[in-house]
Design an enzyme around this catalytic site. Sequence first.
Site, mmCIF file in Angstrom:
data_model
loop_
_atom_site.group_PDB
_atom_site.id
_atom_site.type_symbol
_atom_site.label_atom_id
_atom_site.label_comp_id
_atom_site.label_asym_id
_atom_site.label_seq_id
_atom_site.Cartn_x
_atom_site.Cartn_y
_atom_site.Cartn_z
ATOM 1 N N CYS A 33 53.072 29.165 35.990
ATOM 2 C CA CYS A 33 52.261 27.961 36.241
ATOM 3 C C CYS A 33 51.432 27.531 35.043
ATOM 4 O O CYS A 33 50.843 26.455 35.062
ATOM 5 C CB CYS A 33 51.331 28.208 37.419
ATOM 6 S SG CYS A 33 50.151 29.512 37.058
ATOM 7 N N ASP A 35 48.647 28.888 34.066
ATOM 8 C CA ASP A 35 47.233 29.235 34.203
ATOM 9 C C ASP A 35 46.880 30.425 33.311
ATOM 10 O O ASP A 35 47.764 31.198 32.922
ATOM 11 C CB ASP A 35 46.905 29.560 35.671
ATOM 12 C CG ASP A 35 46.946 28.309 36.536
ATOM 13 O OD1 ASP A 35 46.887 27.213 35.970
ATOM 14 O OD2 ASP A 35 47.037 28.447 37.757
ATOM 15 N N CYS A 58 44.250 28.977 39.753
ATOM 16 C CA CYS A 58 44.158 28.602 41.161
ATOM 17 C C CYS A 58 43.248 29.542 41.946
ATOM 18 O O CYS A 58 42.776 30.558 41.431
ATOM 19 C CB CYS A 58 45.549 28.620 41.767
ATOM 20 S SG CYS A 58 46.160 30.300 41.948
ATOM 21 N N CYS A 102 50.055 35.045 40.960
ATOM 22 C CA CYS A 102 48.658 34.854 40.547
ATOM 23 C C CYS A 102 47.952 36.212 40.465
ATOM 24 O O CYS A 102 47.109 36.420 39.588
ATOM 25 C CB CYS A 102 47.944 33.955 41.540
ATOM 26 S SG CYS A 102 48.908 32.519 42.039
HETATM 27 FE FE1 FES Z 1 48.670 29.633 38.530
HETATM 28 FE FE2 FES Z 1 47.995 30.809 40.740
HETATM 29 S S1 FES Z 1 49.144 28.993 40.542
HETATM 30 S S2 FES Z 1 47.678 31.517 38.753
#
Ligand code: FES
Length: 121
Positions: A33, A35, A58, A102
């Site tokens: 993602c 992140d 998230c 995540c």
């Molecule tokens: Fe990116 Fe959860 S969607 S860490």
Amino acid sequence: MYTDKVMENFQNPQNVGVVENANAKYMVGSPECGDIMEMTMRIENDVIEDIKFRTFGCAAAIASSSMATQLLKGKTIEEAMKLTNDEVISALGGLPPQKIHCSVLAEEAIKGAIDNYKNNG
Ligand code: FES
């Protein structure tokens, strides 16, 4: 979608920030993602005296890092290296299947920070 424990740790995350005088740090990004999570620790005599995180991600990532830091404060680095994302997920009462990656971010950030400590120590 999320358990009460996840919501609690998302809305009121513990150990957010950067440890002063950290001697272990690591930043990891999720290929799924994009992140990012950063983990800093102060380790004395192989014990995690302080641990903090900053997560640009998230709710599940924030809750996982909050829970992981709570599980690890005061633990030895040997114990920390054994912490798996499955244990973090159980401590949170579960995560939806599409949010498992995540929690992997927290495990990787912790292991990366301890490797960083070992390589510099
Ligand atoms: Fe990116 Fe959860 S969607 S860490």
